[in-house]
Design a protein around this motif. Structure first.
Motif, PDB file in Angstrom:
ATOM      1  N   MET A 163       1.030  -1.083   0.137  1.00 38.92           N
ATOM      2  CA  MET A 163       0.066   0.037   0.115  1.00 38.92           C
ATOM      3  C   MET A 163       1.056   1.285  -0.049  1.00 38.92           C
ATOM      4  O   MET A 163       1.709   1.514   0.829  1.00 38.92           O
ATOM      5  N   CYS A 164       0.943   2.079  -1.039  1.00 37.66           N
ATOM      6  CA  CYS A 164       1.670   3.061  -1.286  1.00 37.66           C
ATOM      7  C   CYS A 164       0.849   4.330  -1.051  1.00 37.66           C
ATOM      8  O   CYS A 164       0.355   5.045  -1.914  1.00 37.66           O
ATOM      9  N   LEU A 165       1.011   5.160   0.188  1.00 35.96           N
ATOM     10  CA  LEU A 165       0.273   6.198   0.537  1.00 35.96           C
ATOM     11  C   LEU A 165       1.084   7.452   0.884  1.00 35.96           C
ATOM     12  O   LEU A 165       0.905   8.448   0.119  1.00 35.96           O
ATOM     13  N   THR A 166       1.839   7.065   1.897  1.00 32.04           N
ATOM     14  CA  THR A 166       2.678   8.277   2.420  1.00 32.04           C
ATOM     15  C   THR A 166       3.631   8.990   1.613  1.00 32.04           C
ATOM     16  O   THR A 166       4.340   8.106   0.883  1.00 32.04           O
ATOM     17  N   GLU A 167       3.961  10.182   1.669  1.00 29.93           N
ATOM     18  CA  GLU A 167       4.679  10.892   0.736  1.00 29.93           C
ATOM     19  C   GLU A 167       5.648  11.759   1.831  1.00 29.93           C
ATOM     20  O   GLU A 167       5.130  12.102   2.818  1.00 29.93           O
ATOM     21  N   PRO A 168       6.923  12.224   1.546  1.00 28.47           N
ATOM     22  CA  PRO A 168       7.429  13.087   2.421  1.00 28.47           C
ATOM     23  C   PRO A 168       6.869  14.139   3.085  1.00 28.47           C
ATOM     24  O   PRO A 168       7.165  14.604   4.167  1.00 28.47           O
ATOM     25  N   GLN A 169       6.020  15.055   2.322  1.00 33.33           N
ATOM     26  CA  GLN A 169       5.452  15.875   2.811  1.00 33.33           C
ATOM     27  C   GLN A 169       4.323  15.638   3.595  1.00 33.33           C
ATOM     28  O   GLN A 169       3.213  16.563   4.003  1.00 33.33           O
ATOM     29  N   CYS A 170       3.682  14.391   3.539  1.00 30.35           N
ATOM     30  CA  CYS A 170       2.296  14.096   4.124  1.00 30.35           C
ATOM     31  C   CYS A 170       2.323  12.725   4.617  1.00 30.35           C
ATOM     32  O   CYS A 170       2.994  11.743   4.075  1.00 30.35           O
ATOM     33  N   GLY A 171       1.592  12.656   5.712  1.00 33.40           N
ATOM     34  CA  GLY A 171       1.328  11.482   6.576  1.00 33.40           C
ATOM     35  C   GLY A 171       0.060  11.142   6.541  1.00 33.40           C
ATOM     36  O   GLY A 171      -0.519  10.664   5.651  1.00 33.40           O
ATOM     37  N   THR A 172      -0.821  11.158   7.634  1.00 31.72           N
ATOM     38  CA  THR A 172      -2.122  11.052   7.731  1.00 31.72           C
ATOM     39  C   THR A 172      -3.002  11.941   6.757  1.00 31.72           C
ATOM     40  O   THR A 172      -3.913  11.450   6.261  1.00 31.72           O
ATOM     41  N   LEU A 174      -3.848  12.886   3.944  1.00 30.15           N
ATOM     42  CA  LEU A 174      -3.452  12.379   2.204  1.00 30.15           C
ATOM     43  C   LEU A 174      -3.707  13.565   1.332  1.00 30.15           C
ATOM     44  O   LEU A 174      -3.630  13.243   0.217  1.00 30.15           O
ATOM     45  N   GLY A 175      -4.550  14.421   1.833  1.00 31.09           N
ATOM     46  CA  GLY A 175      -4.974  15.523   0.843  1.00 31.09           C
ATOM     47  C   GLY A 175      -3.888  16.450   0.230  1.00 31.09           C
ATOM     48  O   GLY A 175      -3.952  16.922  -0.616  1.00 31.09           O
ATOM     49  N   LEU A 176      -2.372  15.908   0.858  1.00 33.02           N
ATOM     50  CA  LEU A 176      -1.487  16.709   0.306  1.00 33.02           C
ATOM     51  C   LEU A 176      -0.642  15.950  -0.507  1.00 33.02           C
ATOM     52  O   LEU A 176       0.358  16.242  -1.121  1.00 33.02           O
ATOM     53  N   VAL A 177      -1.258  14.645  -1.142  1.00 31.27           N
ATOM     54  CA  VAL A 177      -0.503  13.590  -2.065  1.00 31.27           C
ATOM     55  C   VAL A 177      -0.043  14.354  -3.300  1.00 31.27           C
ATOM     56  O   VAL A 177      -0.849  15.163  -3.853  1.00 31.27           O
ATOM     57  N   ARG A 178       1.161  14.324  -3.729  1.00 27.43           N
ATOM     58  CA  ARG A 178       1.419  15.102  -5.130  1.00 27.43           C
ATOM     59  C   ARG A 178       1.665  13.903  -6.207  1.00 27.43           C
ATOM     60  O   ARG A 178       2.046  14.553  -7.290  1.00 27.43           O
ATOM     61  N   THR A 179       2.012  12.804  -5.790  1.00 25.76           N
ATOM     62  CA  THR A 179       2.164  11.762  -7.052  1.00 25.76           C
ATOM     63  C   THR A 179       1.104  12.083  -8.224  1.00 25.76           C
ATOM     64  O   THR A 179       0.081  12.264  -7.970  1.00 25.76           O
ATOM     65  N   GLY A 193       6.342  10.070  -8.978  1.00 25.25           N
ATOM     66  CA  GLY A 193       6.400  10.568  -7.551  1.00 25.25           C
ATOM     67  C   GLY A 193       7.160   9.753  -6.684  1.00 25.25           C
ATOM     68  O   GLY A 193       7.632   8.801  -6.959  1.00 25.25           O
ATOM     69  N   SER A 194       7.205  10.195  -5.510  1.00 23.49           N
ATOM     70  CA  SER A 194       7.981   9.417  -4.534  1.00 23.49           C
ATOM     71  C   SER A 194       7.121   9.032  -3.139  1.00 23.49           C
ATOM     72  O   SER A 194       6.282   9.917  -2.706  1.00 23.49           O
ATOM     73  N   LYS A 195       7.156   7.839  -2.771  1.00 23.85           N
ATOM     74  CA  LYS A 195       6.535   7.339  -1.740  1.00 23.85           C
ATOM     75  C   LYS A 195       7.484   6.567  -0.380  1.00 23.85           C
ATOM     76  O   LYS A 195       8.298   6.095  -0.748  1.00 23.85           O
ATOM     77  N   ILE A 196       7.084   6.987   0.786  1.00 24.68           N
ATOM     78  CA  ILE A 196       7.761   6.706   1.978  1.00 24.68           C
ATOM     79  C   ILE A 196       7.164   5.747   2.748  1.00 24.68           C
ATOM     80  O   ILE A 196       5.995   5.800   2.821  1.00 24.68           O
ATOM     81  N   PHE A 197       8.108   5.159   3.571  1.00 29.22           N
ATOM     82  CA  PHE A 197       7.439   4.279   4.766  1.00 29.22           C
ATOM     83  C   PHE A 197       6.798   3.140   4.196  1.00 29.22           C
ATOM     84  O   PHE A 197       5.680   2.722   4.810  1.00 29.22           O
ATOM     85  N   LYS A 222      -8.409  19.732  -5.563  1.00 31.19           N
ATOM     86  CA  LYS A 222      -7.410  19.633  -4.833  1.00 31.19           C
ATOM     87  C   LYS A 222      -7.961  18.989  -3.605  1.00 31.19           C
ATOM     88  O   LYS A 222      -9.182  18.756  -3.188  1.00 31.19           O
ATOM     89  N   GLY A 223      -7.068  18.653  -2.578  1.00 37.86           N
ATOM     90  CA  GLY A 223      -7.500  17.893  -1.525  1.00 37.86           C
ATOM     91  C   GLY A 223      -7.810  16.307  -1.610  1.00 37.86           C
ATOM     92  O   GLY A 223      -7.538  15.907  -2.504  1.00 37.86           O
ATOM     93  N   THR A 224      -8.425  15.909  -0.583  1.00 39.28           N
ATOM     94  CA  THR A 224      -8.689  14.391  -0.565  1.00 39.28           C
ATOM     95  C   THR A 224      -9.584  14.075  -1.716  1.00 39.28           C
ATOM     96  O   THR A 224      -9.883  12.872  -2.053  1.00 39.28           O
TER      97      THR A 224
END
Length: 599
Positions: A163-172, A174-179, A193-197, A222-224
């Motif tokens: 499951m690839c959700l989290t990105e460097p600028q956003c955790g919980t 997810l409205g901030l996802v940039r991928t 894009g990049s995914k972390i964790f 924009k957003g979720t």
């Protein structure tokens, strides 16, 4: 070093006597024959596999960890071989859809099997466990073409999922996802894009890895409300379902972690990776919650696993370690000192571990029953009611059991004393491995907000009211059980308090929105202790009934009654301080200014 032994007797007690799985399995609308005898036989074989193949890799995974070589992750010694045996023996396909190569057994069978693997070695178990969420997401939201291409290998275990959700600028948030997801001419999408964790984001256990990725389409809101969901395999797959060339997704680094070193936690870079839209455009979060809810119940089981591992190790050590004499006089005068199990404080910690492990096992397997009903019942009302109850219990199970499991793991270190801080005993590893459980798939604070803000206050407490009614009905029905009348009365009254406390929060929250956030974690833990006590009440009734029927397993059933009493007298009273904290409101949290924190 701790030797793991699967708790088969207790698992049988839960499914046969506490949760009445025979009646549950009979009520399912399925084409297969499944009963408790089959379930226990499967658990016994799973226990053997966990003990003989998975547990020996526990320390190896921690000391070796994973390593990154030329963009590919290598897992610790023995991990790939154990996984190959796992899939060859059919463990990954137990609950899979028969139309795609699965065995078609209820989801609860897979849940029962997973606990033994998880306790034997959580870091290893993450590789097959994470595939279930990807599999369920595709099964529920994918097209028939996507199901035919991806489900079979995921069910067999030839491929795994993430499951690839989290990105460097956003955790919980997810409205901030940039991928980004750019449409290709052939109907696929180029994902960048990049995914972390990303847990198990790359490894050498399986032929392919199917990533479920959140990304934005061009012009998305924009957003979720502007997030879509995509299937992005590590290796591209042709129309016949065969693996072809490497896709544009690479592990650029491995996270250096506190624990679960044997599980690869990756930074994944997607560079024009070929992906496929799953579900409707801009509805990715709704589809993603299929994955998330599966994962949250899996993490709840992780809390049980760490409590069970801590209890097994602590109990063996407490029986052998000699230290001082019992307060009332020597229990073993022939020895230089008594074993530490005679001391009240050691017993407090042991009983806490046991109460969490065995009570938590009941809660997780109860949730698994609800999953079975949601997935297979022919009665729409039964499915609706089960889904509503599962929605309520999922954040309680995930957050409470992981917090309590971490406490149990910490007691493992404490009981061993200085030896618990030394790696060779396995207690400090269990504590480190347990820490992540309260964080991923939503922190305790996020689960608490979900429980109180969404699952209870938004529906006017309807689901909670149904659960409280179920508990109180049980208390009334069994009020005449020998030796348990007072315990059941206590639980009945505590449910009245729970209902009243919830109503109080609802009133004050209308005047101050911070009241929900201020109360939420305390409220979740309060809910957890009441829920845990309910399953210990059910266990106590089952144990007393067995004794009344003339069972010769006196130690087993008396141990259940004693642990239930401990839960009610030493753990359930924690709700009193939690209630006082809730009722104190948000003022002490909010009166300090942001600048004053650093003053």
């Amino acid at each position: 070093m701790l030797v793991y032994s699967p708790p088969l007797r207790d698992a049988r007690f839960v499914v046969e006597e506490v949760l009445d799985y025979d009646a549950h399995l009979d009520a399912l609308d399925t084409d297969f024959e499944a009963d408790v005898d089959l379930m226990t036989a499967i658990m016994e074989e799973a226990g053997k596999f966990a003990e003989q193949e998975v547990a020996p890799l526990y320390r190896i995974g921690d000391t070796e960890g994973c390593r990154l070589e030329n963009g590919n992750v290598k897992t610790p010694t023995g991990f790939a071989e154990a996984y190959a045996k796992f899939t060859e023996n059919g463990w990954s396909s137990i609950s899979g859809d028969p139309d795609f190569g699965g065995q078609g057994l209820p989801a609860s069978f897979g849940t029962a099997v997973s606990e033994f693997m998880a306790t034997a070695n959580w870091a290893w178990t993450m590789y097959p466990v994470l595939s279930h969420g990807a599999l369920e997401t595709i099964n529920r939201h994918g097209s028939m073409e996507q199901k035919q291409k991806f489900l079979g290998p995921l069910i067999s275990g030839d491929w795994t999922g993430t499951m690839c959700l989290t990105e460097p600028q956003c955790g919980t948030d997810l409205g901030l996802v940039r991928t980004r997801a750019e449409p290709n001419a052939d109907g696929s999408y180029a994902i960048t894009g990049s995914k972390i964790f990303i847990s198990c984001g790359d490894h050498d256990l399986a032929e392919n890895i199917v990533h479920i990725v959140l990304a934005r389409l061009p012009g998305a809101p924009k957003g979720t409300k502007g997030i879509s969901l995509f299937i992005v395999p590590k290796f591209n797959v042709d129309d016949e379902g065969s693996v072809t060339d490497r896709n544009g997704v690479v592990c650029s680094s491995l996270e250096e972690k506190h624990g679960i070193h044997g599980s690869s936690t990756c930074v994944l870079n997607f560079d024009q990776a070929r992906g496929f839209l799953i579900g409707p455009e801009n509805r990715g979060l709704a589809c993603m919650f299929t994955f998330m809810n599966v994962a949250r119940l899996g993490v709840a089981q992780q809390g049980v696993a760490h409590a069970e591992r801590a209890y097994q190790g602590s109990l063996a050590y407490a029986r052998e370690r000699l230290q001082m004499r019992a307060a009332e006089g020597a229990h073993h005068p022939e020895r230089a000192a008594d074993p530490i199990i005679v001391h009240p404080d050691v017993r407090r910690m042991l009983l806490t571990q046991r109460a969490v492990a065995e009570g938590g096992r009941c809660l997780v397997l109860h949730c698994a029953k609800l999953v079975d009903t949601v997935e297979t019942s022919a009665d729409p009302e039964m499915r609706r009611a089960a889904d509503a109850m599962l929605s309520l219990l999922t954040p309680i199970a995930k957050a409470f059991l992981t917090e309590a499991g971490y406490e149990a793991a910490s007691y493992g270190v404490q009981i061993f004393g200085g030896h618990g801080y030394i790696s060779e005993w396995g207690m400090e590893q269990n504590l480190r491995d347990a820490r992540i459980s309260t964080l991923y798939e939503g922190t305790t604070g996020i689960q608490a907000l979900d429980l109180l803000g969404r699952k209870i206050l938004l529906d006017g407490g309807a689901a909670l009211g149904s659960f409280i009614d179920e508990i109180q009905s049980f208390c009334r029905t069994h009020a005449g059980t020998k030796n348990l009348g007072g315990l059941l009365q206590t639980l009945h009254m505590k449910c009245d308090d729970w209902r009243k406390l919830t109503q109080e929060i609802a009133v004050v929250a209308q005047a101050d929105p911070n009241e929900v956030g201020a109360a939420s974690v305390d409220y979740l833990m309060y809910s957890g202790y009441v829920t845990l006590s309910f399953f210990w009440a059910k266990s106590a009734v089952a144990a007393q009934q067995a004794l009344d029927a003339g069972s010769t397993e006196l130690s087993f059933y008396k141990g259940k009654l004693a642990t239930a009493r401990f839960c009610f007298e030493k753990l359930l009273p924690r709700t009193l301080s939690l209630a006082a904290s809730i009722q104190s409101g948000s003022d002490s949290l909010m009166e300090i200014g942001e600048d004053e924190f650093a003053a």
